[in-house]
Design a protein around this motif. Sequence first.
Motif, PDB file in Angstrom:
ATOM      1  N   ARG A 159      -3.140  22.228  -9.147  1.00  0.00           N
ATOM      2  CA  ARG A 159      -3.145  23.577  -9.694  1.00  0.00           C
ATOM      3  C   ARG A 159      -1.695  24.044  -9.740  1.00  0.00           C
ATOM      4  NH1 ARG A 159      -6.743  26.250 -12.819  1.00  0.00           N
ATOM      5  NH2 ARG A 159      -6.445  28.488 -12.672  1.00  0.00           N
ATOM      6  N   SER A 191      -2.021  30.574 -14.255  1.00  0.00           N
ATOM      7  CA  SER A 191      -2.308  29.376 -13.465  1.00  0.00           C
ATOM      8  C   SER A 191      -3.138  28.400 -14.289  1.00  0.00           C
ATOM      9  CB  SER A 191      -3.036  29.741 -12.164  1.00  0.00           C
ATOM     10  OG  SER A 191      -4.229  30.455 -12.428  1.00  0.00           O
ATOM     11  N   TYR A 192      -3.020  27.117 -13.942  1.00  0.00           N
ATOM     12  CA  TYR A 192      -3.682  26.040 -14.674  1.00  0.00           C
ATOM     13  C   TYR A 192      -4.177  24.992 -13.684  1.00  0.00           C
ATOM     14  CZ  TYR A 192       0.120  27.401 -17.973  1.00  0.00           C
ATOM     15  OH  TYR A 192       1.030  28.068 -18.746  1.00  0.00           O
ATOM     16  N   VAL A 207      -4.047  21.005 -13.809  1.00  0.00           N
ATOM     17  CA  VAL A 207      -3.310  19.996 -14.570  1.00  0.00           C
ATOM     18  C   VAL A 207      -3.720  18.609 -14.111  1.00  0.00           C
ATOM     19  CG1 VAL A 207      -1.028  19.129 -15.207  1.00  0.00           C
ATOM     20  CG2 VAL A 207      -1.354  21.578 -14.762  1.00  0.00           C
ATOM     21  N   ALA A 212      -8.544  29.605 -22.005  1.00  0.00           N
ATOM     22  CA  ALA A 212      -8.622  28.166 -22.224  1.00  0.00           C
ATOM     23  C   ALA A 212      -9.057  27.831 -23.645  1.00  0.00           C
ATOM     24  CB  ALA A 212      -9.573  27.528 -21.224  1.00  0.00           C
ATOM     25  N   VAL A 260      -4.511  20.052 -19.616  1.00  0.00           N
ATOM     26  CA  VAL A 260      -4.405  21.370 -18.996  1.00  0.00           C
ATOM     27  C   VAL A 260      -5.716  22.110 -19.221  1.00  0.00           C
ATOM     28  CG1 VAL A 260      -3.124  23.539 -18.965  1.00  0.00           C
ATOM     29  CG2 VAL A 260      -1.920  21.399 -19.414  1.00  0.00           C
ATOM     30  N   THR A 261      -6.347  22.545 -18.137  1.00  0.00           N
ATOM     31  CA  THR A 261      -7.620  23.249 -18.227  1.00  0.00           C
ATOM     32  C   THR A 261      -7.594  24.488 -17.331  1.00  0.00           C
ATOM     33  OG1 THR A 261      -8.594  21.965 -16.424  1.00  0.00           O
ATOM     34  CG2 THR A 261      -8.872  21.092 -18.651  1.00  0.00           C
ATOM     35  N   ASP A 262      -8.614  25.299 -17.465  1.00  0.00           N
ATOM     36  CA  ASP A 262      -8.797  26.469 -16.599  1.00  0.00           C
ATOM     37  C   ASP A 262      -7.577  27.377 -16.603  1.00  0.00           C
ATOM     38  OD1 ASP A 262     -11.272  25.392 -15.883  1.00  0.00           O
ATOM     39  OD2 ASP A 262     -10.383  24.258 -14.236  1.00  0.00           O
ATOM     40  N   LEU A 263      -7.085  27.670 -17.790  1.00  0.00           N
ATOM     41  CA  LEU A 263      -5.947  28.574 -17.923  1.00  0.00           C
ATOM     42  C   LEU A 263      -6.396  29.996 -17.581  1.00  0.00           C
ATOM     43  CD1 LEU A 263      -3.167  29.547 -18.847  1.00  0.00           C
ATOM     44  CD2 LEU A 263      -3.944  29.332 -21.206  1.00  0.00           C
TER      45      LEU A 263
END
Length: 346
Positions: free
Chosen positions: A37, A110-111, A113, A10, A69-72
């Motif tokens: 997600r 995974s993301y 969104v 991230a 977009v977070t938590d990639l």
Amino acid sequence: MTRASVFFLAFVFLAGPLAAGPGAEASSSPSDRRSFRFTYEAVVSKIDPSARRVEMWLPVAADTDVQRVTDLKVEAPSGVSSHLDREYGNKILNVALDPKGAESLRVRVSYTVLRKEDRRSPVRMTLREVRSPSPVSDRFLQGDRLVPVDDFIRSIAREVTLGKSTPLEKAEAIYEHTVETMRYDKSGTGWGNGDLYYACDIRRGNCTDFHALFIGLARAASIPAKFVIGFPIPAERGRGSVAGYHCWAEFYLDGFGWVPVDTSEAAKDKARKAYFFGTLDPNRIEFTTGRDILLAPPQNGERLNYFIYPYVEVDGKAHAEVEKNFAYQDMPDFPRKAFLFRRALQ
């Protein structure tokens, strides 16, 4: 298969605040925003046991004014690096490794969104709501391999925009022409390449063909336009698989900025034709911009027509045996403070 490692990237791409359109929070409702997600998985198979290097490029979901977009999270055997392509600034993950006799390679990204309705209609915005646009590249007036800007296309553009004086009027005429003369039809062959001449001749196809026509005619009328691609998310909240990509376009107005259009969705639902000129629903995730893509690091093969699916080379040669799986799962809470009005931050 080599045991996977998990990477959290991230911090590489996702720094910085996210803005929303003018006045968006004041008029937002649960139906015009969503949180989900998204999972993107690629499995390379039939790798020759003697292969010495496998390299995979995957697009990364974009951060925009209406999409955070977070938590990639990346699950891959090893050798993951992040890049930006020089021409469009698309975010790219590269996975390179020695397969060591492995017959397959799996990468899973995974993301989380957060997506809002994209409201940038020049027809509906008041002057005080218009933001100062950023400079536009001349690239968006030039042709692509399958979207040429030549004398034939210019002649069609002149015919379609006859009697229209302003860029907005011309863009509206091109939008109307595309929606009313094209048919969404994926039967037969030839569709799906975003081929402008195919669209002009056959007058049917999928979203790539619709937007090849819109973008080509807009550029021929001296209106900058760009191709944008991602995935559709079913409107019904829940979870499930996503069958394939969806694309749309944006055109540029001096003094205003970029305006989104979705001609293929408008053609499928004529009751929403006015809506899709300047507005996009939140049921999508944006990944990349542009055509004729040179990846980063550069691929050995030809430039990609567009970049939404994984591209793989084995020992420097394109490898087609790649299985793709995409899925979404809605999340119950949309953080209302996730989208900040940009002017308050400047």
